[in-house]
Design a protein around this motif. Structure first.
Motif, short mmCIF file in Angstrom:
data_model
loop_
_atom_site.label_atom_id
_atom_site.label_comp_id
_atom_site.label_asym_id
_atom_site.label_seq_id
_atom_site.Cartn_x
_atom_site.Cartn_y
_atom_site.Cartn_z
N GLN A 215 25.85 19.98 38.66
CA GLN A 215 26.79 21.15 38.25
C GLN A 215 28.26 20.70 38.52
O GLN A 215 28.53 20.08 39.56
N ILE A 216 28.87 21.26 37.53
CA ILE A 216 30.35 20.59 37.24
C ILE A 216 31.23 21.88 37.55
O ILE A 216 31.00 22.89 36.84
N GLU A 217 32.30 21.57 38.23
CA GLU A 217 33.29 22.74 38.43
C GLU A 217 34.65 22.33 37.89
O GLU A 217 35.01 21.16 38.03
N ALA A 218 34.97 23.01 36.91
CA ALA A 218 36.21 22.71 36.01
C ALA A 218 37.63 23.62 36.49
O ALA A 218 37.36 25.01 36.28
N ASN A 219 38.40 22.95 36.90
CA ASN A 219 39.73 23.55 37.53
C ASN A 219 40.54 23.68 36.39
O ASN A 219 41.60 23.12 36.49
N VAL A 220 40.33 24.58 35.47
CA VAL A 220 40.98 24.95 34.33
C VAL A 220 41.31 26.37 34.12
O VAL A 220 40.36 27.26 34.56
N GLN A 221 42.20 26.67 33.17
CA GLN A 221 42.47 28.16 33.05
C GLN A 221 41.30 28.63 31.76
O GLN A 221 40.85 27.69 31.30
N SER A 222 41.55 29.87 31.67
CA SER A 222 40.72 30.46 30.49
C SER A 222 41.21 29.64 29.11
O SER A 222 42.40 29.47 28.94
N GLY A 223 40.28 29.13 28.11
CA GLY A 223 40.71 28.45 26.96
C GLY A 223 39.39 27.63 26.71
O GLY A 223 38.13 27.87 26.93
N ILE A 224 39.72 26.83 25.59
CA ILE A 224 38.64 26.01 24.92
C ILE A 224 39.28 24.68 25.37
O ILE A 224 40.12 24.02 25.12
N TYR A 225 38.02 23.90 25.53
CA TYR A 225 38.21 22.50 26.14
C TYR A 225 37.14 21.64 25.68
O TYR A 225 36.09 22.09 24.95
N LEU A 226 37.59 20.25 25.51
CA LEU A 226 36.45 19.35 24.98
C LEU A 226 35.93 18.79 26.23
O LEU A 226 36.75 18.05 27.12
N PRO B 177 29.91 30.29 26.69
CA PRO B 177 31.17 30.31 27.48
C PRO B 177 30.73 30.36 29.10
O PRO B 177 29.77 30.85 29.28
N ASN B 178 31.70 30.03 29.96
CA ASN B 178 31.47 29.98 31.20
C ASN B 178 32.82 30.40 32.00
O ASN B 178 33.80 30.61 31.38
N HIS B 179 32.76 30.66 33.39
CA HIS B 179 33.76 30.78 34.19
C HIS B 179 34.43 29.64 34.77
O HIS B 179 35.04 29.63 36.03
N GLY B 180 34.00 28.31 34.36
CA GLY B 180 34.49 27.28 35.03
C GLY B 180 33.43 26.16 35.71
O GLY B 180 33.65 25.07 35.96
N THR B 181 32.08 26.89 35.84
CA THR B 181 31.21 26.25 36.52
C THR B 181 30.10 26.14 35.63
O THR B 181 29.61 26.97 34.74
#
Length: 212
Positions: A183-194, A147-151
């Motif tokens: 390096q990719i920044e995901a602007n999403v809430q906590s959760g599981i994503y594809l 897991p990560n914190h969006g980065t």
């Protein structure tokens, strides 16, 4: 006349009683992102304020809710003790699963008398096995950290070249689409994503990612 007084000191014994309460440290899901084909295990970590013993635990499944109760005897010796309990839950249906965990502290070693309590709630998602995409994931490489914190970063095999990345939720809704980078920044809430990787319009594969 002399008067004599007799002073009687009554020394009451001092007992160090069991402290309150069992502390729930953690609830771990194994595997971290289960599918509807996986045998799920739940590991609970509980610390008691005094040295004692683990007495019992049980769990029930009611729809998408797992209720867990565990009981611990906390002895008289003031020294913390940590317990790890693994529960075999088995195969679960796809969806969001809620866990309600209650830890009891008992003053009896023979049976739990349910004195002090502490609880913790946790949720996790069981993916449909059609979304696991294990055959494709091996071609994609790996996401790290996960897991990560969006980065995060994606490591690809040498024979693959990605041009852009797409982030979707578990229902397939597209949340972000961006050029592939180190390096990719995901602007999403906590959760599981594809995480979907593309070379132009050709999809290379998927990875599951957990955002804390």
């Amino acid at each position: 006349m002399k008067t004599f007084f007799t002073l009687i000191l009554v020394l009451a014994p001092i007992f160090v009683g069991a402290q309150c309460c069992p502390y729930v440290n953690n609830i771990e899901i194994i595997p971290a992102v289960p599918t509807s084909l996986d045998d799920v295990k739940i590991v609970t970590t509980v610390t008691t304020p005094n040295q004692g013993m683990f007495l019992s635990s049980n769990h029930t499944i009611n729809g998408n809710t797992i209720n867990i109760e565990a009981c611990y005897f906390s002895g008289m010796l003031t020294a913390t003790q940590t317990y790890y309990d693994t529960l075999d839950i088995g195969v679960l249906s796809p969806g969001i699963i809620d866990i309600n965990f209650v830890a009891y502290q008992s003053t009896d070693t023979a049976t739990c008398n349910y004195m002090d309590t502490m609880s913790m709630q946790e949720s996790f998602t069981v993916l449909d096995n059609t979304n696991s995409l294990s055959d494709v994931e091996s071609e994609v490489g790996r996401i790290y950290p996960n897991p990560n914190h969006g980065t995060f970063s994606i490591e690809l095999p040498n024979h693959l070249t990605a041009t852009h990345v797409q982030i979707t939720d578990l229902s397939g809704k597209i949340l972000q689409r961006m050029p592939f980078s180190d390096q990719i920044e995901a602007n999403v809430q906590s959760g599981i994503y594809l995480i979907e990787l593309f070379e132009n319009e050709k999809i290379l594969g998927y990875q599951r990612m957990i955002v804390r």
